[in-house]
Design an enzyme around this catalytic site. Sequence first.
Site, PDB file in Angstrom:
ATOM      1  N   LYS A  19       0.836  -1.219   0.000  1.00  0.00           N
ATOM      2  CA  LYS A  19       0.000   0.000   0.000  1.00  0.00           C
ATOM      3  C   LYS A  19       0.868   1.265   0.000  1.00  0.00           C
ATOM      4  CE  LYS A  19      -2.229  -1.125   3.795  1.00  0.00           C
ATOM      5  NZ  LYS A  19      -1.599  -2.439   4.080  1.00  0.00           N
ATOM      6  N   ARG A  93     -10.390   0.251   8.125  1.00  0.00           N
ATOM      7  CA  ARG A  93      -9.899  -1.107   8.326  1.00  0.00           C
ATOM      8  C   ARG A  93     -10.944  -1.997   8.994  1.00  0.00           C
ATOM      9  NH1 ARG A  93      -4.219  -0.205   8.523  1.00  0.00           N
ATOM     10  NH2 ARG A  93      -3.026  -2.086   8.931  1.00  0.00           N
ATOM     11  N   ARG A 127      12.070  -5.162   5.370  1.00  0.00           N
ATOM     12  CA  ARG A 127      11.613  -3.774   5.175  1.00  0.00           C
ATOM     13  C   ARG A 127      12.369  -2.813   6.106  1.00  0.00           C
ATOM     14  NH1 ARG A 127       5.453  -2.011   5.597  1.00  0.00           N
ATOM     15  NH2 ARG A 127       5.520  -3.101   7.601  1.00  0.00           N
ATOM     16  N   ARG A 160      10.468  -1.641  11.699  1.00  0.00           N
ATOM     17  CA  ARG A 160       9.299  -1.432  12.549  1.00  0.00           C
ATOM     18  C   ARG A 160       9.188  -2.539  13.589  1.00  0.00           C
ATOM     19  NH1 ARG A 160       4.449  -0.103   8.398  1.00  0.00           N
ATOM     20  NH2 ARG A 160       3.352  -1.428   9.894  1.00  0.00           N
ATOM     21  N   ARG A 171      -1.055  -9.664  12.760  1.00  0.00           N
ATOM     22  CA  ARG A 171      -1.619  -8.603  11.906  1.00  0.00           C
ATOM     23  C   ARG A 171      -2.382  -9.217  10.726  1.00  0.00           C
ATOM     24  NH1 ARG A 171       3.694  -5.646  10.597  1.00  0.00           N
ATOM     25  NH2 ARG A 171       2.469  -4.411   9.126  1.00  0.00           N
TER      26      ARG A 171
HETATM   27  P1  G5P Z   1      -0.048   0.275   8.799  1.00  0.00           P
HETATM   28  O1  G5P Z   1       1.134   1.134   8.894  1.00  0.00           O
HETATM   29  O2  G5P Z   1      -1.223   0.708   8.007  1.00  0.00           O
HETATM   30  P2  G5P Z   1      -0.135  -2.288   7.489  1.00  0.00           P
HETATM   31  O3  G5P Z   1       0.093  -3.446   8.379  1.00  0.00           O
HETATM   32  O4  G5P Z   1      -1.512  -2.161   6.958  1.00  0.00           O
HETATM   33  O5  G5P Z   1       0.476  -1.132   8.364  1.00  0.00           O
HETATM   34  P3  G5P Z   1       2.158  -1.999   6.045  1.00  0.00           P
HETATM   35  O6  G5P Z   1       2.886  -2.968   6.935  1.00  0.00           O
HETATM   36  O7  G5P Z   1       2.488  -0.544   6.171  1.00  0.00           O
HETATM   37  O8  G5P Z   1       0.649  -2.226   6.185  1.00  0.00           O
HETATM   38  P4  G5P Z   1       2.083  -1.832   3.175  1.00  0.00           P
HETATM   39  O9  G5P Z   1       2.056  -0.347   3.278  1.00  0.00           O
HETATM   40  O10 G5P Z   1       0.903  -2.509   2.575  1.00  0.00           O
HETATM   41  O11 G5P Z   1       2.412  -2.513   4.561  1.00  0.00           O
HETATM   42  O12 G5P Z   1       3.353  -2.319   2.357  1.00  0.00           O
HETATM   43  P5  G5P Z   1       4.714  -1.532   1.946  1.00  0.00           P
HETATM   44  O13 G5P Z   1       5.358  -0.942   3.135  1.00  0.00           O
HETATM   45  O14 G5P Z   1       4.480  -0.690   0.739  1.00  0.00           O
HETATM   46  O15 G5P Z   1       5.562  -2.816   1.453  1.00  0.00           O
HETATM   47  C1  G5P Z   1       6.030  -3.761   2.376  1.00  0.00           C
HETATM   48  C2  G5P Z   1       7.508  -4.094   2.067  1.00  0.00           C
HETATM   49  O16 G5P Z   1       7.549  -4.793   0.821  1.00  0.00           O
HETATM   50  C3  G5P Z   1       8.417  -2.861   1.876  1.00  0.00           C
HETATM   51  O17 G5P Z   1       9.706  -3.183   2.371  1.00  0.00           O
HETATM   52  C4  G5P Z   1       8.475  -2.679   0.342  1.00  0.00           C
HETATM   53  O18 G5P Z   1       9.676  -2.037  -0.084  1.00  0.00           O
HETATM   54  C5  G5P Z   1       8.425  -4.148  -0.096  1.00  0.00           C
HETATM   55  N1  G5P Z   1       7.865  -4.393  -1.430  1.00  0.00           N
HETATM   56  C6  G5P Z   1       6.839  -3.759  -2.062  1.00  0.00           C
HETATM   57  N2  G5P Z   1       6.626  -4.330  -3.263  1.00  0.00           N
HETATM   58  C7  G5P Z   1       7.512  -5.362  -3.389  1.00  0.00           C
HETATM   59  C8  G5P Z   1       7.790  -6.334  -4.399  1.00  0.00           C
HETATM   60  O19 G5P Z   1       7.164  -6.371  -5.478  1.00  0.00           O
HETATM   61  N3  G5P Z   1       8.774  -7.237  -4.139  1.00  0.00           N
HETATM   62  C9  G5P Z   1       9.498  -7.219  -2.968  1.00  0.00           C
HETATM   63  N4  G5P Z   1      10.454  -8.144  -2.789  1.00  0.00           N
HETATM   64  N5  G5P Z   1       9.272  -6.319  -1.989  1.00  0.00           N
HETATM   65  C10 G5P Z   1       8.301  -5.404  -2.195  1.00  0.00           C
HETATM   66  O20 G5P Z   1      -0.605  -0.048  10.272  1.00  0.00           O
HETATM   67  C11 G5P Z   1       0.251  -0.401  11.333  1.00  0.00           C
HETATM   68  C12 G5P Z   1      -0.544  -0.611  12.605  1.00  0.00           C
HETATM   69  O21 G5P Z   1      -1.188   0.622  12.964  1.00  0.00           O
HETATM   70  C13 G5P Z   1      -2.493   0.383  13.495  1.00  0.00           C
HETATM   71  C14 G5P Z   1      -2.609  -1.123  13.631  1.00  0.00           C
HETATM   72  O22 G5P Z   1      -2.111  -1.496  14.888  1.00  0.00           O
HETATM   73  C15 G5P Z   1      -1.682  -1.626  12.507  1.00  0.00           C
HETATM   74  O23 G5P Z   1      -1.239  -2.950  12.713  1.00  0.00           O
HETATM   75  N6  G5P Z   1      -3.490   0.932  12.552  1.00  0.00           N
HETATM   76  C16 G5P Z   1      -4.805   0.904  12.738  1.00  0.00           C
HETATM   77  N7  G5P Z   1      -5.582   0.404  13.741  1.00  0.00           N
HETATM   78  C17 G5P Z   1      -6.917   0.538  13.614  1.00  0.00           C
HETATM   79  N8  G5P Z   1      -7.521   1.101  12.534  1.00  0.00           N
HETATM   80  C18 G5P Z   1      -6.780   1.620  11.511  1.00  0.00           C
HETATM   81  N9  G5P Z   1      -7.384   2.188  10.454  1.00  0.00           N
HETATM   82  C19 G5P Z   1      -5.367   1.530  11.596  1.00  0.00           C
HETATM   83  N10 G5P Z   1      -4.367   1.925  10.777  1.00  0.00           N
HETATM   84  C20 G5P Z   1      -3.226   1.553  11.376  1.00  0.00           C
HETATM   85 MG    MG Z   2       2.197   1.044   4.894  1.00  0.00          MG
END
Ligand code: G5P
Ligand code: MG
Length: 222
Positions: A19, A93, A127, A160, A171
């Site tokens: 995302k 979410r 990451r 993180r 998660r």
């Molecule tokens: P976040 O911060 O919203 P998540 O868990 O939804 O966290 P996250 O972990 O931030 O999502 P993302 O944004 O979907 O993941 O993914 P990203 O960071 O872009 O990519 C992940 C990794 O993969 C990176 O290292 C990237 O470089 C790599 N990557 C991407 N594409 C590729 C690929 O093609 N190949 C490879 N090899 N790598 C790749 O929420 C965190 C916490 O906050 C709270 C909760 O506690 C949650 O757990 N929270 C909420 N609680 C309640 N309601 C809400 N609305 C909340 N929002 C947050």
């Molecule tokens: Mg994210």
Amino acid sequence: MVLQKVIRAVIMGAPGSGKGTVSGRIIKIFGLNHISSGDILRANIKEKTELGLLMKSCIDQGQLVPDAIMSRLILNDLRRIDSSGWLLDGFPRTISQAEALDHVYTVDTVINLDVPFQTIKERLTSRWTHIPSGRVYNTDFNPPKVPGFDDETGEPLVQRDDDRPDTVTRRLKSYETQTEPVLEYYRSKGVLETFTGTETNKIWPHIEAFLHRKFSLSQRVA
Ligand code: G5P
Ligand code: MG
């Protein structure tokens, strides 16, 4: 004067589905405001605000922050940028959050990243994040120019706390039980667009083409 319709979009997908990575590309091309709920929470933790201190253990354990707190936080931010387009990342979410958003704004489009859980688990262990901006790197996929430091500011990157394997599993579980029903909610409203794959670079051209169509259509009807 050409009137341009304000685009209100949401990006969804499991933790680590890309995302943040995809949002970075969307905002560069389409100029939307990027609002990431996770980035806002992590900034509060870093600044040791009252909210940050209260929510830290919840986030570190891979649990969701309570709906009322989260909805108030994001809706307050949206009011501040009311007249321009936005892309919400990580919110809503839960069904309750989606309904809270619906009471105030109509969402035009929801981009859903559908990436297998096994792929996600491998990604998250490598990451690295720049907390102040939310920029993300990956030691295999998009490494920083200098290992351990942000490309734009030169500031240090961190891993993180919630990227530990056991927390990632929690998660993903919470995503299945609490967030997947939100996909159904938007599907029934006819605004959900799903993109499936294991590599962001392969999914991205489809998302970009879809958004170009969407943006040009909305400009024509404005
Ligand atoms: P976040 O911060 O919203 P998540 O868990 O939804 O966290 P996250 O972990 O931030 O999502 P993302 O944004 O979907 O993941 O993914 P990203 O960071 O872009 O990519 C992940 C990794 O993969 C990176 O290292 C990237 O470089 C790599 N990557 C991407 N594409 C590729 C690929 O093609 N190949 C490879 N090899 N790598 C790749 O929420 C965190 C916490 O906050 C709270 C909760 O506690 C949650 O757990 N929270 C909420 N609680 C309640 N309601 C809400 N609305 C909340 N929002 C947050
Ligand atoms: Mg994210």
